[in-house]
Scaffold this active site. Structure first.
Site, PDB file in Angstrom:
ATOM      1  N   ASP A 329      59.680  15.933  41.950  1.00 37.50           N
ATOM      2  CA  ASP A 329      60.187  17.253  41.634  1.00 37.50           C
ATOM      3  C   ASP A 329      61.563  17.303  42.065  1.00 37.50           C
ATOM      4  OD1 ASP A 329      59.908  20.273  40.802  1.00 37.50           O
ATOM      5  OD2 ASP A 329      60.418  20.403  42.934  1.00 37.50           O
ATOM      6  N   GLU A 358      62.778  14.468  38.027  1.00 36.14           N
ATOM      7  CA  GLU A 358      64.103  15.406  37.589  1.00 36.14           C
ATOM      8  C   GLU A 358      65.344  15.027  38.339  1.00 36.14           C
ATOM      9  OE1 GLU A 358      62.134  19.654  36.751  1.00 36.14           O
ATOM     10  OE2 GLU A 358      62.205  19.058  38.928  1.00 36.14           O
TER      11      GLU A 358
END
Length: 648
Positions: A329, A358
């Protein structure tokens, strides 16, 4: 009162520790305890008989043993006892488990001294995940433990639990396969689970009263208790999560865990700050907590003992739970060196684990971008992939804006951005990067660094985004758009990624940020599989096609550059290209793909030769029985056509 500003402290001078024995470890004869707390002046270890109530029945002091560590040994068998620490660094900090806690009681209030062997399911020693020959062979399916089974339509007994993934032959009332059987039928290779570590905002004693995705970390090394059949005994959640992994592995499906080391739910009150105040977080120039996560803090991955904690934690999940990969994340918060070390250390355990994340942040970071794992630094991170948000937004419009459009929902002049995704975000000589709206240059060195997707848990589902941007679209047009988006993702170079339920038009009722919305919003409604069975069949056929044809999953940039050619005349609303499959070991010598996003038939002039129709509309004729065409083709509205060159 404590001052939570740290601009007066040089954290680089704190001692570091290289051993692998931090935490609480049981044997029948003794329990060994060691934590890193270099600023502590006194540390108390407390034992309890209950996980949340009652007074400590034993207290003992840890002793400083060097390199900032403190330790003690309890002689005797303390299996099943609960514990906490309390640290004094001039004043007493809060009582809580250690940051390495692997087994916790209800709501993570106290750790548990446990025997890891008792958490292993039967035959666990023989458990093994699928082996990927190359990363581009993966087809990733993202889901949430609770969403997957909580609906009445799931036909699953252990609703909202880890064990929901272990049930065989589950069906809807009308007989459509659900759960594990659905995953096998669809043909995906890996299940990506939203966070399953212990998170804060769901009360494990009353799990159905609140919902959360789990991006609110509490204890990174212990599984979440709301997904277990018994949240009070921490060994139950460990064993049941292992059973989930074992069940998927037994059916040839790998498991990827979503990990969130970039921030914690609490800041001042976190286990990090209640152990070594300030050290685990980045600070602004004024000494206050930086917030590149957008959640109140950002973890200082570049500091030696923060890096060690993250690497130790990942190695623990890989070894103890046999997982096959990790999704990071807000990976753009991590420093590059930490990500490189993660790749190297996990390769020592099991080469070929999937690592992706990400390549961005949720806000500004005090660490310069050139030192962080953002997309444009992908060439510095071999073996680590980033999400291709460029393709995502090119397909359907800006992810967070309700009415914007992209290629599949009718916005013209998005063809170059779609081509960017088709080649896996690597350099291709025929792409005009000035026309790629969101990325003016390729960011992936190899296609193995590119995760292609149209939707994920964040923002609108694909169906909801298309519906919001095309409110007048009828059901048939909606289905076609969902199919076209899936067709592009699943035939493009790189690693395809699917949001659970996209294959039968999953909706959250237009909710763009359902992280704490109720089950009625987030649950997978398996009845939609029957209603949109043609869409499911289309996605299943696409996955089968991808698996059978290496032309759609080349591992090397050089292969893409040499064997993919945009070989037809440009038309607005159309992307088409040729793959020379024989050169990459495909049974199809030359393949022509045509994506027509126009709302009407479009005439396409074909390269010289005869072509057999392998895919047209919903019809898949991959076995070689399709009609033959030459010269030109009328491409159906909002559809993919695949032609294979013949010698006749």
């Amino acid at each position: 009162m404590r001052d939570w500003k740290f601009n007066h402290i040089d954290f680089s001078i704190y001692p570091s520790y290289k051993g692998d024995d931090l935490g609480v470890f049981w044997t029948p004869e003794k329990t060994t305890i060691k934590i890193w707390a270099p600023t502590a002046k006194m540390i108390e270890f407390r034992l309890y008989k209950d996980g949340s109530t009652g007074e400590a029945f034993h207290k003992t002091q840890l002793q400083a043993v060097g390199d900032g560590t403190w330790s003690t040994v309890l002689m005797g068998d303390y299996e099943g006892r609960f514990y906490t620490f309390r640290i004094n660094d001039g004043e007493w900090l809060a009582e809580m488990p250690d940051m390495y806690a692997r087994c916790v009681g209800v709501n993570g209030k106290r750790g548990i001294i446990f025997n890891p062997q008792k958490t292993n399911p039967e035959n666990w020693q023989n458990d093994q995940g699928p082996e990927l020959k190359k990363f581009t062979d993966a087809v990733i399916y993202e889901t949430h433990v609770r969403d997957f089974s909580i609906s009445e339509s799931s036909g699953i007994q252990h609703k909202g639990k880890y064990l929901g993934f272990t049930e065989e032959e589950t069906k809807t009332a009308s007989g459509a396969a659900t759960g594990l059987s659905h995953l096998k039928e669809l043909g995906i290779t890996h299940v990506h689970l939203l966070p399953v570590y212990d998170f804060y905002t769901v009360d494990e004693e009353k799990p159905l009263e609140k919902y959360n995705w789990g991006y609110d970390p509490l204890h990174y090394n212990a599984p979440e208790g709301s997904y277990a059949t018994n949240p009070y005994d921490g060994t139950v959640r460990i064993k049941e999560l292992k059973k989930l992994v074992q069940s998927l592995h037994a059916n040839g499906i790998g498991v990827v865990l979503d990990v969130v080391y970039n921030h914690t739910f609490f800041t001042k009150e976190s286990v990090f700050n209640q152990t070594v105040p300030g050290y685990f977080y980045r600070q602004k120039k004024d000494g206050s907590f930086a917030n590149a996560s957008g959640c109140g803090n950002e973890v200082a991955t570049e500091r030696a003992m923060v890096r060690k904690f993250i690497v130790d934690s990942l190695k623990y999940w890989a070894k103890e739970f046999h997982v096959d990969g990790f999704r990071f994340d807000l990976m753009g918060i991590y420093d590059l060196e930490t990500m490189k070390i993660i790749r190297d250390e996990l390769d020592k355990i099991r080469p070929g684990m999937l690592l992706y994340g990400e390549g961005w942040t949720g806000g500004e970071s005090p660490m310069p971008e050139e030192k962080r794992a953002v997309k444009r630094n992908s060439p510095k991170l071999p073996g680590v992939a980033c999400f291709n948000d460029d393709l995502r937004d090119a397909l359907k419009g800006n992810h967070s804006s309700k009415k914007t459009k992209g290629f599949v929902n009718g916005l013209e002049l998005r063809e170059e951005s779609v081509k960017f995704g088709i080649v896996g975000a690597v350099h291709h000589p025929q792409i005009v990067y000035d026309y790629v709206e969101s990325a003016k240059q390729p960011w992936a060195s190899e296609p193995t660094q590119c995760i292609n997707y149209a939707s994920c848990h964040d923002n609108y589902t694909l169906w909801d985004k298309l519906k919001a941007s095309c409110p007048k679209a009828g059901d048939d047009e909606m289905r076609k758009m969902v199919k076209l988006a899936g067709a592009i993702v699943l035939t493009s170079q790189g690693i395809p990624f699917l949001h659970a339920g996209v294959e039968f038009c999953r909706t959250k009722g237009g909710n763009p940020n359902s992280y704490k919305s109720p089950d009625t919003v987030n649950q997978i409604d398996w009845a939609r599989k029957e209603e949109y069975h043609d869409v499911f069949t289309y996605y299943r056929n696409l996955i089968h096609l991808r698996k059978n044809h290496p032309a759609f999953r080349m591992p090397l940039t050089s292969q893409i550059q040499n064997h993919i050619k945009f070989c037809t005349e440009y038309k607005i609303g159309v992307v088409s290209y040729c793959i020379y499959g024989r050169e990459v070991g495909d049974s199809w010598e030359e393949i022509l793909l045509i994506f027509n996003a126009n709302r009407k038939e479009t005439l396409i002039e074909l390269p010289a030769g005869n072509y057999r129709i392998a895919v047209k509309g919903d019809e898949f004729n991959a076995d070689g029985h399709g009609d033959t065409v030459s010269g030109e083709l009328k491409a159906e509205p909002i559809s993919m056509t695949i032609l294979v060159k013949t010698e006749n």
